[in-house]
Enzyme design. Sequence first.
Site, PDB file in Angstrom:
ATOM      1  N   VAL A   1     -72.431 -57.865   4.640  1.00 45.29           N
ATOM      2  CA  VAL A   1     -72.431 -58.716   3.452  1.00 45.29           C
ATOM      3  C   VAL A   1     -73.502 -59.784   3.657  1.00 45.29           C
ATOM      4  CG1 VAL A   1     -71.036 -60.315   2.098  1.00 45.29           C
ATOM      5  CG2 VAL A   1     -69.959 -58.318   3.153  1.00 45.29           C
ATOM      6  N   CYS A   2     -74.419 -59.915   2.715  1.00 41.90           N
ATOM      7  CA  CYS A   2     -75.505 -60.898   2.856  1.00 41.90           C
ATOM      8  C   CYS A   2     -74.944 -62.315   2.876  1.00 41.90           C
ATOM      9  CB  CYS A   2     -76.488 -60.782   1.698  1.00 41.90           C
ATOM     10  SG  CYS A   2     -77.630 -62.168   1.637  1.00 41.90           S
ATOM     11  N   ILE A   3     -75.318 -63.063   3.897  1.00 40.09           N
ATOM     12  CA  ILE A   3     -74.726 -64.400   4.073  1.00 40.09           C
ATOM     13  C   ILE A   3     -75.153 -65.365   2.964  1.00 40.09           C
ATOM     14  CG2 ILE A   3     -76.555 -65.187   5.671  1.00 40.09           C
ATOM     15  CD1 ILE A   3     -74.228 -66.724   7.131  1.00 40.09           C
TER      16      ILE A   3
END
Lengths: 130, 135, 102
Positions: A77-79
């Site tokens: 999941v892209c931070i």
Amino acid sequence: MKIGVLVSEGPYTHQAVDSAYKFVTAAIAAGHEVPRVFFYHDGVNVATRLSVPPQDERNIQQNWTALAKEHNVDLVVCIAAAQRRGMLDANEAERQGKDANNIAEGFRISGLGQLIEMGIQTDRLVTFGD
Amino acid sequence: MSDVKKFLYVNRRAPYGTIYALESLEVVLIGAAFEQDVSLAFLDDGVFQLTKGQNTDGIGVKNFSPTFRALGDYDVQKLFVERESLEERGLSEDDLIEVVYEDEDDDWEEKPAIRVISRAEMADAMADADVVLSF
Amino acid sequence: MSTLHTVNKSPFATQALVSCLNHAKAGDAVLMIEDGVYGGLGGTGLTEIMEEFGKNVSLYVLSPDLAARGLDPKRLIAGVEGVDYPGFVDLVAKHDRTQSWL
């Protein structure tokens, strides 16, 4: 063949993540390797473990968590996208002084570099979005 | 690091109405550190991302247009803009911001990174990529 | 070298399919998925254009998406082929890159 997958839309509103799930399942069944699925834009919302869909509907997050466990798929999941949208794991919640976290098992939060790395290390990259 | 791949970032959406343009740019900035061969494609409504004079004061959203001008500093040298997409929208190259990079093979001369190309050339650029990321 | 293009929008709602076809090269494949499958229907305002592009580009629809929308494969433009998810995977593997027209 190594196939990377990018999911760019969130669950339930758009079909994208359902299509991605069916595609990844079929790719693995065909003997391909799907080392990583990267969740970006609203796609990060797939990772919340607090979603409670009606019993007669698919549970998108649980399906992905089970798939990751069974086939060792790295769900990233892209931070940056996650923080905008209130998606935090325990570490990030503590670091940001928030009182809760919501990332489901099987997903991990990391940087956009993981998307680029996936593009470098896989033979194909397939995007599901809207 | 494995071999260098050709990454093409395809931008087909206008800015501000949705977040795709901004979050695409964030990928490009991070991706620049990976020393791959990077190109950006702007076609259809994506050409609106590069127009001059964007002012977001009245909408409460950050103006990320200046960030495009910084791309040259990240050694992003190829911003392909489709001529037909511009023309269909009543735009020309003069309506676009300037993005320059320093060419290390030419005594660090400043050169324009934006290249207006035809639809056929855009199709060639797409067919030349190893990895296509669409936003 | 060839490309698999995927389109997931109805051509009656957005330019995605037309733009995709305008950039596809001879030998490429276009797979219409989700609401994109409406682009494969015959007897529409777009059918003629699709038939023209179909001469150089292979056109596919994702059959489960077609079925979900109650569309009989008989309504597809001649030459548009239905594939299931394993067929989608094969198309990805067969072509050198995949480009999504979102």
